[in-house]
Write an enzyme that holds these catalytic residues in place. Structure first.
Site, short mmCIF file in Angstrom:
data_model
loop_
_atom_site.label_atom_id
_atom_site.label_comp_id
_atom_site.label_asym_id
_atom_site.label_seq_id
_atom_site.Cartn_x
_atom_site.Cartn_y
_atom_site.Cartn_z
N THR A 135 40.71 -72.07 -40.93
CA THR A 135 41.19 -71.62 -41.57
C THR A 135 43.26 -71.51 -41.90
O THR A 135 44.02 -71.91 -41.10
CB THR A 135 40.91 -70.42 -41.29
N GLU A 137 44.70 -69.88 -42.39
CA GLU A 137 45.24 -68.48 -41.34
C GLU A 137 46.44 -68.80 -39.74
O GLU A 137 46.81 -68.51 -38.76
CB GLU A 137 44.27 -67.50 -41.07
N TYR A 159 41.59 -63.02 -35.21
CA TYR A 159 40.51 -63.88 -35.73
C TYR A 159 41.72 -65.38 -36.12
O TYR A 159 40.46 -66.37 -35.77
CB TYR A 159 40.56 -63.54 -37.62
N LYS A 163 40.33 -69.41 -33.68
CA LYS A 163 39.94 -70.47 -35.34
C LYS A 163 40.71 -71.30 -34.35
O LYS A 163 40.55 -72.23 -34.61
CB LYS A 163 40.64 -69.79 -36.42
#
Ligand code: NAP
Ligand code: F7E
Length: 354
Positions: A135, A137, A159, A163
């Site tokens: 991602t 992010e 999160y 990841k």
């Protein structure tokens, strides 16, 4: 025979990817979580009869291992077996509330699957291709703009940290054990199948409710953050392309960014979504006192509620997908925010049953 196993098959991306793979004549397998309701898989109900589903969870190594072994044993003639790891606790704000669980599913869960693949006999392992759902992010508080495959990560949520672990463990298994394992680094992608606690669908469904009289206004958090938005249908096509790269020892498979190359604020999304329904929003006030009013009626339609602020915010994302466009020949159909918004308004959230 082409086999595909999708974790996260009930999610937004899992449902579009299942449709794409079924259309390409794959036999598609997936895990679903046990819930107290039997009918909680609405995004894939319309293709349920074509899928092979089994209960499973990213925290349950034994179940994952048994299922993968079972697929292989019952299909000895398979040519290719693609594993798409899409399962995740995918909500950034919620990851601050359940950081340990997010880490277990989004980080350690990836390792669990990679270990199952690593320990298979070489002749079988060589026919397996693994996709990890990375991602944007991971770029977090961005270190350069636009962000591409070489941009350093700087994650700012549980999160994103999980990841980043998933990204590096996937790369390590590729480099250390020669697995065909790739990371997609995908920027935000939305659709009519997005759930309402992500900001785009929250806005779209809020407007629908305002128009049918069941809601007065939409409460949002930070409306000045910027996102690079695309459509999930285009992005699952990119995932599939990533698993079709040539695989030679001298040329290991590579990681790819998928992005639209445009960035816009949440505020702009609000304005465009209201405009789709013929309403012009006028802003007044500042900070938590800012409001968005219907320019004609003067009614307040957007308010700021600090409960939607995050402990750390990703303020700005803008992706550069040049590599995917050039090497994978990836193209996308939804090339404007207006097209995406239109699809989110006009398509029913649950595909109709055949
Ligand atoms: P989503 O709609 O939230 O779907 C997540 C899927 O993961 C659902 O099928 C969910 O099952 C499943 N899942 C969650 N926890 C699990 C667990 N413990 N064990 C097994 N399955 C579990 O997410 P999405 O938008 O489709 O995204 C797909 C993947 O891409 C995710 O890994 C996400 O982090 C990543 N990603 C998404 C975006 C984006 O903008 N959409 C961008 C970059 C990366 P239930 O249906 O039972 O909840
Ligand atoms: O937030 C702001 C919020 O939750 C977008 C996931 O798919 O994409 C997604 O993560 C922005 C943020 O998505 C509200 O603060 C304002 O700046 O829709 P979102 P996300 O955090 O970008 C990435 C690429 C993923 O990988 C994730 O899995 O909107 N915002 N007001 C709000 N956000 C929400 N959810 N709700 C609000 O009321």
């Amino acid at each position: 025979m082409k086999l595909a196993f999708i974790t996260g098959i009930t999610g937004q991306d899992g449902s579009y990817l299942s449709e794409l793979l079924l259309n390409k004549d794959y036999k598609v397998f997936g895990i679903v979580r046990r819930t107290s309701l039997l009918y909680s898989h609405t995004r894939i109900e319309h293709i349920r009869h074509k899928l092979t589903l089994r209960y499973g969870d990213m925290t349950d190594t034994t179940g994952l291992s048994n299922f993968i072994h079972n697929i292989i044993q019952t299909h000895p003639e398979f040519e290719v077996f693609e594993i798409y790891n899409l399962a995740a606790q995918s909500h950034v704000a919620i990851s601050f509330e359940i950081p340990e669980y997010t880490n277990d599913v989004d980080g350690a869960g990836v390792l669990r699957i990679l270990e199952v693949i690593r320990t298979l006999p070489t002749s079988i392992k060589n026919k397996i291709r693994f996709y990890q759902a990375g991602t944007s992010e991971m770029f977090g508080a961005v270190k350069e703009t636009p962000q591409n495959e070489r941009t350093p990560f700087n994650p700012v949520s549980p999160y994103a940290v999980a990841k980043v672990y998933a990204h590096y463990i996937t790369r390590m298994y590729r480099e250390g054990y020669g697995l065909y394992a790739v990371n997609g680094i995908l920027f935000n992608h939305e659709s009519s199948r997005r759930v309402e606690n992500f900001v785009t669908m929250k806005i779209v469904s809020g407007i629908k409710n305002i128009l049918n009289g069941t809601q007065e206004y939409i409460e949002l958090g930070n409306i000045d953050s910027k996102r690079d938005w695309g459509h999930a249908k285009d992005y699952v096509y990119g995932m599939w392309l990533m698993l079709q790269q040539p695989h030679q020892e001298q040329q290991p498979p590579e990681d790819f960014v998928l992005a639209s190359g445009k960035t816009q604020t949440i505020r702009t999304f609000v304005e465009k979504a209201f405009a789709f329904k013929g309403i012009r929003i006028e802003w007044s006030g500042e900070g938590v006192d800012e409001i968005g009013k219907d320019a004609v009626t003067g009614l307040t339609r957007v308010k700021i509620n600090p409960k939607y602020f995050r402990p750390c915010e990703v303020e700005f994302l803008l992706g550069d997908a040049t590599k995917a466009r050039e090497k994978l020949k990836w193209t996308f159909e939804y090339d404007t925010l207006d097209k995406l918004i239109e699809e989110m308004f006009i398509t029913p959230p649950h595909p109709p049953h055949p």
